[in-house]
Design a protein around this motif. Structure first.
Motif, PDB file in Angstrom:
ATOM      1  N   TYR A 257       0.756  -1.150  -0.037  1.00  0.00           N
ATOM      2  CA  TYR A 257       0.048  -0.011  -0.057  1.00  0.00           C
ATOM      3  C   TYR A 257       0.794   1.236  -0.072  1.00  0.00           C
ATOM      4  O   TYR A 257       1.768   1.328   0.507  1.00  0.00           O
ATOM      5  N   ARG A 258       0.375   2.294  -0.556  1.00  0.00           N
ATOM      6  CA  ARG A 258       1.117   3.581  -0.852  1.00  0.00           C
ATOM      7  C   ARG A 258       0.064   4.660  -0.347  1.00  0.00           C
ATOM      8  O   ARG A 258      -0.331   5.280  -1.285  1.00  0.00           O
ATOM      9  N   ALA A 259      -0.173   4.734   0.890  1.00  0.00           N
ATOM     10  CA  ALA A 259      -1.281   5.801   1.309  1.00  0.00           C
ATOM     11  C   ALA A 259      -1.019   5.962   2.854  1.00  0.00           C
ATOM     12  O   ALA A 259      -0.270   5.157   3.210  1.00  0.00           O
ATOM     13  N   GLY A 260      -1.469   6.937   3.181  1.00  0.00           N
ATOM     14  CA  GLY A 260      -1.419   7.074   4.879  1.00  0.00           C
ATOM     15  C   GLY A 260      -2.151   6.207   5.615  1.00  0.00           C
ATOM     16  O   GLY A 260      -2.962   5.589   4.956  1.00  0.00           O
ATOM     17  N   ILE A 261      -1.946   6.333   6.829  1.00  0.00           N
ATOM     18  CA  ILE A 261      -2.584   5.498   7.947  1.00  0.00           C
ATOM     19  C   ILE A 261      -3.778   6.408   8.647  1.00  0.00           C
ATOM     20  O   ILE A 261      -3.392   7.418   8.902  1.00  0.00           O
ATOM     21  N   SER A 375      -1.514  -0.931  15.758  1.00  0.00           N
ATOM     22  CA  SER A 375      -0.217  -1.218  16.424  1.00  0.00           C
ATOM     23  C   SER A 375       0.545  -2.009  15.430  1.00  0.00           C
ATOM     24  O   SER A 375       1.597  -2.098  15.368  1.00  0.00           O
ATOM     25  N   ALA A 376      -0.394  -2.864  14.755  1.00  0.00           N
ATOM     26  CA  ALA A 376       0.619  -3.910  13.608  1.00  0.00           C
ATOM     27  C   ALA A 376       1.019  -3.027  12.364  1.00  0.00           C
ATOM     28  O   ALA A 376       2.279  -3.037  11.856  1.00  0.00           O
ATOM     29  N   VAL A 377       0.180  -2.163  11.949  1.00  0.00           N
ATOM     30  CA  VAL A 377       0.480  -1.213  10.651  1.00  0.00           C
ATOM     31  C   VAL A 377       1.597  -0.421  11.080  1.00  0.00           C
ATOM     32  O   VAL A 377       2.532  -0.230  10.251  1.00  0.00           O
ATOM     33  N   ARG A 378       1.528   0.326  12.116  1.00  0.00           N
ATOM     34  CA  ARG A 378       2.658   1.069  12.560  1.00  0.00           C
ATOM     35  C   ARG A 378       4.249   0.716  12.752  1.00  0.00           C
ATOM     36  O   ARG A 378       5.122   1.396  12.934  1.00  0.00           O
ATOM     37  N   ARG A 379       4.107  -0.754  12.770  1.00  0.00           N
ATOM     38  CA  ARG A 379       5.316  -1.352  12.857  1.00  0.00           C
ATOM     39  C   ARG A 379       5.816  -2.319  11.726  1.00  0.00           C
ATOM     40  O   ARG A 379       7.005  -2.863  11.755  1.00  0.00           O
ATOM     41  N   ASP A 380       4.835  -2.361  10.721  1.00  0.00           N
ATOM     42  CA  ASP A 380       5.204  -3.537   9.720  1.00  0.00           C
ATOM     43  C   ASP A 380       6.258  -3.064   8.705  1.00  0.00           C
ATOM     44  O   ASP A 380       7.167  -3.798   8.625  1.00  0.00           O
ATOM     45  N   ALA A 437       0.572  -5.888   4.180  1.00  0.00           N
ATOM     46  CA  ALA A 437      -0.519  -5.675   3.133  1.00  0.00           C
ATOM     47  C   ALA A 437      -1.965  -6.217   3.942  1.00  0.00           C
ATOM     48  O   ALA A 437      -2.968  -5.458   4.081  1.00  0.00           O
ATOM     49  N   LYS A 438      -1.901  -7.215   4.786  1.00  0.00           N
ATOM     50  CA  LYS A 438      -3.141  -7.847   5.219  1.00  0.00           C
ATOM     51  C   LYS A 438      -3.363  -7.023   6.453  1.00  0.00           C
ATOM     52  O   LYS A 438      -4.538  -6.791   6.829  1.00  0.00           O
ATOM     53  N   ASP A 439      -2.398  -6.325   7.088  1.00  0.00           N
ATOM     54  CA  ASP A 439      -2.632  -5.432   8.322  1.00  0.00           C
ATOM     55  C   ASP A 439      -3.219  -4.041   7.778  1.00  0.00           C
ATOM     56  O   ASP A 439      -4.237  -3.646   8.624  1.00  0.00           O
ATOM     57  N   TYR A 440      -2.872  -3.907   6.818  1.00  0.00           N
ATOM     58  CA  TYR A 440      -3.560  -2.420   6.186  1.00  0.00           C
ATOM     59  C   TYR A 440      -4.933  -2.861   5.927  1.00  0.00           C
ATOM     60  O   TYR A 440      -5.646  -2.000   5.904  1.00  0.00           O
TER      61      TYR A 440
END
Length: 474
Positions: A257-261, A375-380, A437-440
């Protein structure tokens, strides 16, 4: 005036949107409200045209979604059924009868024609709101059916995106395994050459050959896993299992993914999550059912009447007609029922309490899902970057150990260990990209995004579908 007063009497509690304290922000999120995300096409952040195409083709063809849409039709019919009891009913009938006698003891010659008709009208006065509460419950259930369809769309998006991510992951692993197989085959051939030259032992050849065979054994399993993912994607789109296989076999890079959280705040979930909206509508239906049960404790009055004209035309005689009619109210008062009606009220109250607890649990679970995904996305990304660096390090180590082995300065075991390390590093990196990708996907599903992105209006039924319940913040 009396009838108007009685018509306004509705027993049972009125539904009010439930409330519960929620934090002002997620532990790793911001304090900014994100508004309505139902139409946000978050999967386009992967910039994968094939994934976009699969979503567009499947969002309204998925069989789970179609089944949920049919339940909306059934719930809509229940609204009509629930409201019909409070309206006057008219039943009209007609009959034509020919009768006569036979035998030696008959006292009538010829046939007698009898024509008759009847009309029956009845109207149950909804003095205590039984049917009004029933219709209120049915409307809330209709809203719940709309929300259930949105839940099905959201589940479809998550399942499809994750299956596509899996398919590309197994394709990446296949490509890596084939590259490793070529590299290990070259090492095996080099070892055989050095054995013939007296620079390597038979043990070295056997070890190199074993690594080649190990790599060959990985490939069929990876191919099976890719096909399983491809078959599942086809099923999600309502197609036969192998329908998309050739299309997906063309291959593509792993989705990144190429976008903000974005996450919004916990209060946003009340509006954006269809499962929370469904739970709130189920609570509304259960609350209305309390009034239905309570209304059955009170007297009921029904106005009914009938008219039955008939015409008798006997053979050889003079015909004549007769019309009978009746009209009057009927009062029904429950007195002794063994406690059944009051028990029904207790059951309805318990059902409503259960529905409230289910709503509360749904809200808390939604908050948990967002917290976990954040928590996952910010560390992936950190994991992926570290593994990219590890891949470069292991590849350099393999180059150095191979060169050293060719010069006779190191053993074959060093080369084989380096090849294993490269293989493990490549596989770990591919798995980390898959998980990122799955966490996103999980984050965007957890905040309730995208289920109405195809232009389907969410929560359009009833009196309050899609309305956000007020939530107090702690």
């Amino acid at each position: 005036m009396i009838a108007s007063a009685l018509a306004g009497c509705v027993v049972g509690p009125n539904h009010t949107p439930p409330e519960m304290p929620l934090p002002g922000k997620f532990a790793e999120g911001g304090a900014k409200n994100i508004g309505d995300v139902a139409t946000v096409q978050w999967w386009t952040a992967f910039r994968d045209k094939q994934l976009d195409s699969l979503v567009a083709r499947g969002i309204d063809q998925n069989l789970d979604v179609l089944q949920a849409m049919e339940r909306i039709n059934a719930a809509s019919g229940n609204v009509t059924v629930a409201g019909a009891g409070s309206l006057p009913s008219l039943v009209v009938g007609a009959s034509q009868t020919v009768s006569g006698q036979m035998g030696s003891r008959r006292n009538q010659v010829g046939a007698e024609n009898t024509s008759a008709g009847d009309a029956n009208i009845s109207w149950l006065l909804d003095l205590f709101g039984q049917y009004r509460r029933s219709k209120e419950s049915a409307l809330a259930s209709l809203d719940s059916a709309y929300a259930t369809a949105d839940v099905a769309r959201l589940a479809f998006l998550q399942d499809l995106a994750n299956s596509y991510i899996d398919a590309r992951f197994f394709q990446e692993r296949l490509a890596l395994s084939k590259d490793n197989l070529r590299s290990r085959q070259e090492t095996y051939e080099l070892t055989q050459f050095q054995l013939e030259a007296g620079a390597a032992s038979r043990l070295d050849v056997v070890q190199a050959e074993g690594l080649v065979q190990q790599t060959q054994a990985e490939i069929p399993t990876l191919e099976i896993n890719f096909r399983v993912a491809a078959h599942h994607i086809a099923t999600l789109l309502g197609l036969p299992a192998p329908a998309l296989l050739s299309e997906l076999q063309k291959g593509a890079a792993q989705p990144i993914y190429r976008a903000g959280i974005i996450s919004g705040i916990p209060a946003d979930l009340i509006r954006n999550r269809p499962d929370i909206r469904r739970a709130e509508r189920d609570l509304a239906a259960a609350t209305a059912n309390i009034g239905v049960a309570q209304s059955q404790l009170y007297p009921t009055i029904a106005l009914s009447g009938s008219i039955s004209p008939s015409w008798v035309n006997p053979a050889g005689g003079k015909g004549g007609g007769l019309t009978t009619w009746s009209f009057g109210p009927t009062l029904t008062l429950p007195i002794f029922d063994g406690g059944r009606l009051r028990a029904n009220v207790d059951i309805a109250r318990s059902d409503a309490k259960t529905a409230y607890l289910a709503w509360k649990q749904t809200v808390l679970k939604a908050v948990e899902e967002v917290e976990n995904a954040l928590s996952a996305v910010r560390r992936d990304a950190q994991t992926v970057e570290a593994l990219r660096a590890n891949v470069k390090t292991t590849e350099e180590s393999l180059e150095l150990s191979t060169a050293s082995y060719k010069d006779g300065a190191s053993s074959l075991l060093d080369v084989l260990d380096a090849q294993r390390n490269v293989s493990l590093a490549d596989a770990s990196l591919a798995a980390a990209i898959q998980q990122m990708a799955k966490d996103y996907v999980s984050l965007n599903v957890a905040i309730g995004g995208g289920y109405a992105a195809a232009g389907v209006k969410a929560g359009a039924a009833g009196t309050s579908a899609g309305a956000a319940a007020p939530v107090s913040k702690s």
